[in-house]
Design a protein around this motif. Sequence first.
Motif, short mmCIF file in Angstrom:
data_model
loop_
_atom_site.label_atom_id
_atom_site.label_comp_id
_atom_site.label_asym_id
_atom_site.label_seq_id
_atom_site.Cartn_x
_atom_site.Cartn_y
_atom_site.Cartn_z
N THR A 164 0.83 -1.21 0.00
CA THR A 164 0.00 0.00 0.00
C THR A 164 0.87 1.26 0.00
OG1 THR A 164 -0.18 0.01 2.42
CG2 THR A 164 -1.84 -1.23 1.20
N CYS A 165 0.25 2.41 -0.32
CA CYS A 165 1.04 3.61 -0.61
C CYS A 165 1.42 4.41 0.63
CB CYS A 165 0.28 4.49 -1.60
SG CYS A 165 -1.08 5.44 -0.87
N ASP A 166 0.68 4.24 1.73
CA ASP A 166 0.93 4.94 3.00
C ASP A 166 0.66 6.44 2.95
OD1 ASP A 166 1.70 2.50 4.07
OD2 ASP A 166 3.83 2.86 3.71
N VAL A 167 0.20 6.96 1.83
CA VAL A 167 -0.01 8.42 1.74
C VAL A 167 -1.44 8.81 1.35
CG1 VAL A 167 2.40 9.01 1.29
CG2 VAL A 167 0.87 8.54 -0.63
N CYS A 168 -2.24 7.85 0.86
CA CYS A 168 -3.60 8.21 0.45
C CYS A 168 -4.48 8.38 1.70
CB CYS A 168 -4.19 7.16 -0.50
SG CYS A 168 -4.67 5.63 0.32
N ASP A 169 -5.68 8.85 1.47
CA ASP A 169 -6.60 9.12 2.57
C ASP A 169 -6.85 7.87 3.42
OD1 ASP A 169 -8.45 10.84 3.90
OD2 ASP A 169 -10.06 9.71 2.91
N ALA A 170 -7.11 6.74 2.77
CA ALA A 170 -7.38 5.49 3.50
C ALA A 170 -6.17 5.08 4.33
CB ALA A 170 -7.77 4.38 2.53
N CYS A 171 -4.99 5.12 3.73
CA CYS A 171 -3.77 4.74 4.44
C CYS A 171 -3.55 5.65 5.66
CB CYS A 171 -2.55 4.80 3.52
SG CYS A 171 -2.43 3.41 2.39
N LEU A 172 -3.79 6.93 5.48
CA LEU A 172 -3.56 7.87 6.58
C LEU A 172 -4.53 7.62 7.74
CD1 LEU A 172 -2.76 11.16 4.62
CD2 LEU A 172 -1.17 9.64 5.82
N ILE A 192 -7.83 -0.70 2.24
CA ILE A 192 -8.64 -0.14 1.17
C ILE A 192 -7.92 1.04 0.49
CG2 ILE A 192 -10.92 -0.97 1.86
CD1 ILE A 192 -11.34 1.69 3.34
N CYS A 193 -6.60 1.00 0.56
CA CYS A 193 -5.73 1.98 -0.12
C CYS A 193 -6.13 2.08 -1.59
CB CYS A 193 -4.28 1.50 -0.01
SG CYS A 193 -3.13 2.36 -1.09
N SER A 194 -6.21 3.31 -2.07
CA SER A 194 -6.64 3.47 -3.47
C SER A 194 -5.53 3.10 -4.45
CB SER A 194 -7.15 4.89 -3.71
OG SER A 194 -6.26 5.82 -3.16
N ASN A 195 -4.31 2.94 -3.96
CA ASN A 195 -3.20 2.57 -4.85
C ASN A 195 -2.64 1.18 -4.51
OD1 ASN A 195 -3.14 5.27 -6.00
ND2 ASN A 195 -2.39 5.91 -3.99
ZN ZN Z 1 -2.78 4.26 0.25
#
Ligand code: ZN
Length: 329
Positions: free
Chosen positions: A82-90, A96-99
């Motif tokens: 996961t990206c750790d920076v999108c809204d879900a990750c934060l 449910i990370c969008s990336n």
């Molecule tokens: Zn993410």
Amino acid sequence: MKALVYTQEKTLVFQDYSDPKLAQGDVLIKVDSVGICGSDMHAFLGHDSRRFPPLILGHEAAGVIVEGINKGTRVTVNPLVTCDVCDACLRGRNNICSNRQLISMAPREGAFAEYLAIPYKNIIAIPDNVNISHAALTEPVACGWHAVKLGITSLDIPIKKAKCLIIGGGAIGMGVALSLNSKGATNITVVDNNPVRRGNLAKTSEVDLIIADQVNQSVAYDLVFDAVGYSSTRSVASQACKPGGVIVHIGLGDSIEGLDVRRMTLQEITFIGTYTYTPQDFQETALAIFNSEMGSFNWVEERSLKDGHKAFTDILSGQVAASKIVLKP
Ligand SMILES: [Zn+2]
Ligand SMILES: [Zn+2]
């Protein structure tokens, strides 16, 4: 390297394949154990629009780091990158990370292979006393762990007192049963229509389970898990759930129909869709496995990776009693 490659519908070939390339932050794992998941079967049958041949399937993996940080360490792999920076990750909901990317889905090759590249942040070291093929099953058990955690948050009684129903006795159903047990549930029914699998569940489960071929209509359940996810099982779930109860849906069988939405509305039944696990769930599950809270994994059968195609066809023909086959490269 050698890999078990999905080359076309219903065909897996053990063949030479290009070695994984490490990206920044990756380590190279020599794969020791990798479980066959229902979603691998889905892809094998050509039913997964996200997985196209040629592709290496498999995402329930453990092995040893052979390149990168902490070389020589035995690790289990969180396959969800996961990206750790999108809204879900934060919000801590990396699942449910969008990336998000899952290994065994382009652009990431899976783990039915000798080697696997994976970000270092996605691995957890396995203590010396833990069997590596059990540690590989952190992934499917974590799906159950996450589902149980979400289900409990919507329950209006303590989990100890809840009548729990699990539809589907595969590895996800087993992960739910083990997680429920470790969270204190005492009344757990598992329903599975495969007699071979029911027999094996009865033999191998160390959790006190009620095992049945179909749902007992006279019992109303507080917490229902659909670990299959077809319209027929959703229909069973929405009838079996008690007024005010909770349905947790994990299976990815088909997409529509089945739920009695009118009954769920009139009876205030909560429906929760769940997908995989957060990094925290994965950590917690690994720890629970390492501490033997998840039993001895005697529901697992080991086979050689090169015989992977036969393992798939055996599962398909209903001949496999074990809830999980782990392949060994
Ligand atoms: Zn993410
Ligand atoms: Zn899986």
